[in-house]
Design a protein around this motif. Structure first.
Motif, PDB file in Angstrom:
ATOM      1  N   SER A 371      -2.805 -23.679  17.392  1.00  0.00           N
ATOM      2  CA  SER A 371      -2.679 -23.672  15.935  1.00  0.00           C
ATOM      3  C   SER A 371      -4.037 -23.963  15.321  1.00  0.00           C
ATOM      4  CB  SER A 371      -1.667 -24.726  15.463  1.00  0.00           C
ATOM      5  OG  SER A 371      -0.385 -24.484  15.996  1.00  0.00           O
ATOM      6  N   GLN A 372      -4.361 -23.231  14.258  1.00  0.00           N
ATOM      7  CA  GLN A 372      -5.583 -23.470  13.497  1.00  0.00           C
ATOM      8  C   GLN A 372      -5.214 -23.712  12.034  1.00  0.00           C
ATOM      9  OE1 GLN A 372      -9.174 -21.061  14.599  1.00  0.00           O
ATOM     10  NE2 GLN A 372      -7.659 -19.743  15.593  1.00  0.00           N
ATOM     11  N   TYR A 373      -5.827 -24.745  11.467  1.00  0.00           N
ATOM     12  CA  TYR A 373      -5.584 -25.121  10.080  1.00  0.00           C
ATOM     13  C   TYR A 373      -6.923 -25.202   9.358  1.00  0.00           C
ATOM     14  CZ  TYR A 373      -1.356 -27.012  12.355  1.00  0.00           C
ATOM     15  OH  TYR A 373      -0.229 -27.190  13.109  1.00  0.00           O
ATOM     16  N   GLY A 397      -4.212 -23.210   5.076  1.00  0.00           N
ATOM     17  CA  GLY A 397      -3.654 -22.036   5.730  1.00  0.00           C
ATOM     18  C   GLY A 397      -3.535 -22.315   7.215  1.00  0.00           C
ATOM     19  N   GLN A 398      -2.492 -21.791   7.851  1.00  0.00           N
ATOM     20  CA  GLN A 398      -2.226 -22.057   9.264  1.00  0.00           C
ATOM     21  C   GLN A 398      -2.014 -20.746  10.001  1.00  0.00           C
ATOM     22  OE1 GLN A 398       1.193 -24.546   9.939  1.00  0.00           O
ATOM     23  NE2 GLN A 398       1.228 -24.201  12.150  1.00  0.00           N
ATOM     24  N   HIS A 399      -2.594 -20.665  11.206  1.00  0.00           N
ATOM     25  CA  HIS A 399      -2.392 -19.504  12.066  1.00  0.00           C
ATOM     26  C   HIS A 399      -2.021 -19.997  13.456  1.00  0.00           C
ATOM     27  CE1 HIS A 399      -3.476 -16.190  14.811  1.00  0.00           C
ATOM     28  NE2 HIS A 399      -3.091 -15.402  13.802  1.00  0.00           N
ATOM     29  N   ASP A 400      -0.871 -19.549  13.959  1.00  0.00           N
ATOM     30  CA  ASP A 400      -0.388 -19.938  15.285  1.00  0.00           C
ATOM     31  C   ASP A 400      -0.400 -18.728  16.207  1.00  0.00           C
ATOM     32  OD1 ASP A 400       0.062 -22.397  14.231  1.00  0.00           O
ATOM     33  OD2 ASP A 400       2.167 -22.547  14.834  1.00  0.00           O
ATOM     34  N   ASP A 401      -0.742 -18.984  17.451  1.00  0.00           N
ATOM     35  CA  ASP A 401      -0.688 -17.963  18.493  1.00  0.00           C
ATOM     36  C   ASP A 401       0.118 -18.549  19.646  1.00  0.00           C
ATOM     37  OD1 ASP A 401      -1.057 -15.910  20.279  1.00  0.00           O
ATOM     38  OD2 ASP A 401      -3.210 -15.735  19.937  1.00  0.00           O
ATOM     39  N   ALA A 421       2.075 -13.863  17.057  1.00  0.00           N
ATOM     40  CA  ALA A 421       1.203 -14.603  16.141  1.00  0.00           C
ATOM     41  C   ALA A 421       1.939 -14.775  14.818  1.00  0.00           C
ATOM     42  CB  ALA A 421      -0.111 -13.861  15.930  1.00  0.00           C
ATOM     43  N   THR A 422       1.853 -15.964  14.253  1.00  0.00           N
ATOM     44  CA  THR A 422       2.495 -16.257  12.977  1.00  0.00           C
ATOM     45  C   THR A 422       1.484 -16.937  12.064  1.00  0.00           C
ATOM     46  OG1 THR A 422       3.325 -18.342  13.878  1.00  0.00           O
ATOM     47  CG2 THR A 422       4.823 -16.460  13.909  1.00  0.00           C
ATOM     48  N   ALA A 423       1.725 -16.821  10.766  1.00  0.00           N
ATOM     49  CA  ALA A 423       0.823 -17.419   9.789  1.00  0.00           C
ATOM     50  C   ALA A 423       1.637 -17.995   8.645  1.00  0.00           C
ATOM     51  CB  ALA A 423      -0.189 -16.395   9.269  1.00  0.00           C
ATOM     52  N   HIS A 425       1.123 -20.850   4.880  1.00  0.00           N
ATOM     53  CA  HIS A 425       0.228 -21.658   4.060  1.00  0.00           C
ATOM     54  C   HIS A 425       1.052 -22.611   3.207  1.00  0.00           C
ATOM     55  CE1 HIS A 425       1.097 -19.076   0.520  1.00  0.00           C
ATOM     56  NE2 HIS A 425       1.061 -18.080   1.395  1.00  0.00           N
TER      57      HIS A 425
END
Length: 721
Positions: A371-373, A397-401, A421-423, A425
């Motif tokens: 996860s990236q925030y 904003g968040q991006h998950d792989d 992948a999901t995103a 915010h």
């Protein structure tokens, strides 16, 4: 999600005839470092000092013709203390007036909180190990570790913040390793319930870690090295220094042990852990109106998943690998006296990878999630003698792989791999005013407006009200609070082959929605000759209560929500002053209920009808007690101890509501300063080596036994460079 990264102190200075004293110099200095701020009283004798990290301070007032006056004060994230100084005529003797239980009693604070200092971290048994949460479980009532997860007041979701800047993490039950090495913490502010609108929506606990900055150093460093049972070592080197305007601190730590996670049986099998981490902080005070702060940290932990004898004989060799990195920058700008603008952009990376051995039976599973925030917090604080108001925005904003792989070794031939992948915010607006209506009455009102977009979109308006009354002369503080919360859901979902497998197991997936909570609580804090007694009652009702579960016996864990939950109980803490100039004793007790109701409303479910009434959540424990001490003894010897009693968690094997038997453990540490630079200590955790079944719920790793006895020697060496 804090109103301001830093706190404030304000006050009034009078002469013996209660007339205001203008032009007096006020120095606010940290009790643990050389960090200080200065101010001058105005025509009304008033002063305010901003940009103060959370912690303990000494406030000194100086003016020609008067004795110097000193008071102790504590700065927390929920209030701006008001101090009153009455100067005495003279210029020779210094007058020291220390408020009773300054670290424990704050007449403006709505939130029950516990402040743990660096000295307590250093002497509490096991608290300064890199992978330890003893600084929370020993001092915070209603906090415990169950199935390798921290629980507070019966909930999983907590907020970690560094210098008041939150570390966003919407995932639940995927990480077991802590993100911050306790040796890097100067103060830890632990809050539980009753939060202001600026404090976010993780309702069960907020832990604000104030890192070491270098203001306590002059080109000095420390080396920690540890050796103990289970081939344990836990090492760190740190260093820091400062000038009048600039300070820096950096550390590097490493640890390994043959005992990591709680074992499913009395035997310690396949349970190694190793980790590496570091932190760096920079502070630059450009001028009186501008301060810049940068905090960076990174950590990696690898855990072997412990086996029972059958799994060990079958050759199961599962492993959990976790990585975490954070960068947070804050600019604190004073627009004019009493008006502060804080801007804090941040970035957070978090990863948890579960790798099953290819030969695991009946199923070998692999689940990787990163996860990236990226986001920021901007807030404006307005401070006057009557008001402590704040307004701000927070968002990320968040991006998950996420990838999942499954291999069936039971002859069925089932195998699949899936990656998605999901995103999403989140944006929030918060408004609050803390109004000091009378010298003994403080009222707080505010609201938090939240918008979340992920697999679904949701909006929430969360009003909050509170009040605190200080009884004159007695200085007892009565608190009351009512508020609502919204917790955004994880981005996790189940699609493709994973969903097909879940359906084949008789399961389905309902989209996750955010948890919505309503809380009311009241309490009292009683200071008496330096002692502080705090008693608190809380009651919380939740809709879409977050929990977690697995697909069959696959070790694929996914979040879920339960229709409803109620969490309520009583808490009590006792903190002593420094006794006989040697040390302190502490006591924390919780009587708690954690109960769910209804069916699964989101996440993995078998669509079975709900049982009638309420049922015990797997981590329900009615009584939890910690009692301990930290003392400096003659001959430069230090000692700390902690007695723990738990009445037993929910018995998952029982067909009727029941709990496992109660349990008691005792930890002890004894150290000696061999020289000014060298200190050696010996610590024993679970000294009597009591092994008992701690919990038997269907969670990460299955059943868990209490930690075995661990004894280790720690060497601390201070050096100059």
């Amino acid at each position: 999600m804090w109103a301001a990264v830093l706190g404030s102190v304000r006050g009034v200075v009078h002469d013996p005839d209660h007339r205001p004293v203008s032009g007096a110099q006020v120095v606010v200095k940290s009790s643990t470092s050389d960090f200080s701020q200065t101010a001058t009283t105005g025509v009304d004798g008033d002063f305010e000092v901003t940009s103060l990290p959370v912690g303990a301070y000494q406030v000194t007032v100086l003016h020609d013709g008067f004795n110097a006056a000193v008071q102790a004060a504590v700065v927390d994230s929920g209030s701006a203390p008001i101090l009153h100084f009455q100067l005495a005529i003279g210029a020779v003797k210094e007058s020291v007036s220390v408020a009773e239980s300054a670290l424990a009693v704050n007449a403006e604070q709505m939130t029950p909180s516990t402040m743990i200092s660096r000295s307590e971290i250093g002497t509490t048994p096991g608290a300064n190990l890199s992978n330890s949460l003893n600084i929370i479980t020993d001092y915070v009532p209603g906090a415990w570790i169950a199935h390798d997860q921290l629980h507070v007041r019966g909930g999983h979701q907590v907020t970690w913040a560094i210098d008041g800047v939150p570390i966003p993490n919407t995932n639940i039950a995927s990480n077991v390793g802590p993100q911050i090495d306790p040796k890097d913490i100067d103060y830890l502010e632990a809050q539980r319930g009753g939060y202001s609108p600026a404090f976010g929506d993780r309702t069960y606990g907020v832990f604000n870690a104030v890192p070491r900055t270098g203001f306590e150093r002059n080109q000095e460093g420390e080396l920690f090295t540890t050796f103990g049972t289970f081939n344990q070592t836990n090492d760190q080197v740190n260093f820091g220094s400062h000038t009048e305007k600039f300070a820096y601190y950096a550390s590097l730590n490493g640890n390994r042990s043959d005992y990591g996670l709680s074992t499913p049986g009395p035997d310690v099998l396949h349970d190694r852990v190793w980790g590496l981490g570091g932190m760096a902080t920079l502070i630059f005070n450009r001028d009186a109106n501008n301060q810049f702060r940068l905090v960076t940290l990174a950590r990696g932990d690898d855990y072997q998943i412990p086996n029972d004898p059958d799994a060990q004989a079958a050759g199961m060799r599962d492993q959990e690998n976790e990585r975490d990195a954070l960068a947070s920058f804050s600019w604190v700008h004073t627009l004019r006296p009493g008006l502060i603008l804080t801007t804090s952009p941040f970035y957070h990376f978090n990863r948890a990878d579960y790798d099953g051995a290819p030969t695991d039976t009946p199923l070998s599973t692999t689940q990787h999630r990163s996860s990236q925030y990226g986001g920021a917090q901007v807030s404006l604080n307005w401070l006057t003698p009557k008001h402590n108001a704040s307004a701000g925005v927070y968002g990320f904003g968040q991006h998950d792989d996420e990838s999942v792989q499954l291999i069936a070794n039971d002859g069925s031939g089932l195998t699949f791999a899936n990656r998605q992948a999901t995103a999403g915010h989140l944006e929030a607006l918060f408004l609050e005013d803390q109004y000091k209506a009378l010298s003994w009455l403080t009222l707080t009102a505010g609201v938090r407006l939240t918008h979340f977009t992920g697999a679904i979109s949701e909006n929430a308006a969360s009003p909050r009200l509170g009040g605190a009354i200080r009884i004159p002369h007695l200085n007892w503080v009565l608190r009351g609070f009512w508020g609502e919360y919204y917790q955004a859901p994880p981005l996790s979902t189940v699609t493709g082959p994973v969903l097909d497998f879940a359906v084949a197991q008789g399961l389905g997936f309902i989209p996750l929605r955010g948890e919505r909570d309503q809380e009311h609580q009241f309490g009292i804090t009683i200071p008496l000759r330096g002692w502080a007694l705090e008693v608190n009652n809380y009651h919380q009702r939740a809709r879409n209560y977050f929990d977690h579960n697995a697909i069959g016996n696959s070790n694929l864990f996914f979040p879920l929500t339960i229709d409803g939950a109620r969490l309520y109980g009583w808490e009590a803490t006792v903190r002593s002053p420094r006794l006989l100039h040697r040390g302190e004793v502490y006591f924390s007790y919780a009587y708690a209920h954690a109960e769910g109701s209804g069916a699964i409303s989101g996440g993995l479910t078998d669509f079975s009808p709900p049982a009638s009434g309420y049922f015990l959540l797997d981590h329900d424990q009615r009584q939890t007690l910690h009692a301990g001490f930290n003392f400096d003894l003659p001959y430069r010897v230090v000692a700390g101890g902690n007695l723990y009693y738990g009445s037993g968690f929910t018995d998952g094997s029982s067909d009727v509501p029941a709990h496992l038997p109660g349990h008691t453990t005792f930890d002890l540490t004894v150290g000696k300063a061999v020289s000014e630079r060298l200190t050696i200590s010996v610590t024993a955790l679970n000294l009597m080596n009591r092994r008992f079944l701690l919990d038997n719920s269907e969670t990460f790793g299955g059943t868990h036994y209490a930690d075995p006895r661990q004894i280790y020697l720690q060497v601390k060496y201070r050096f100059h460079y």
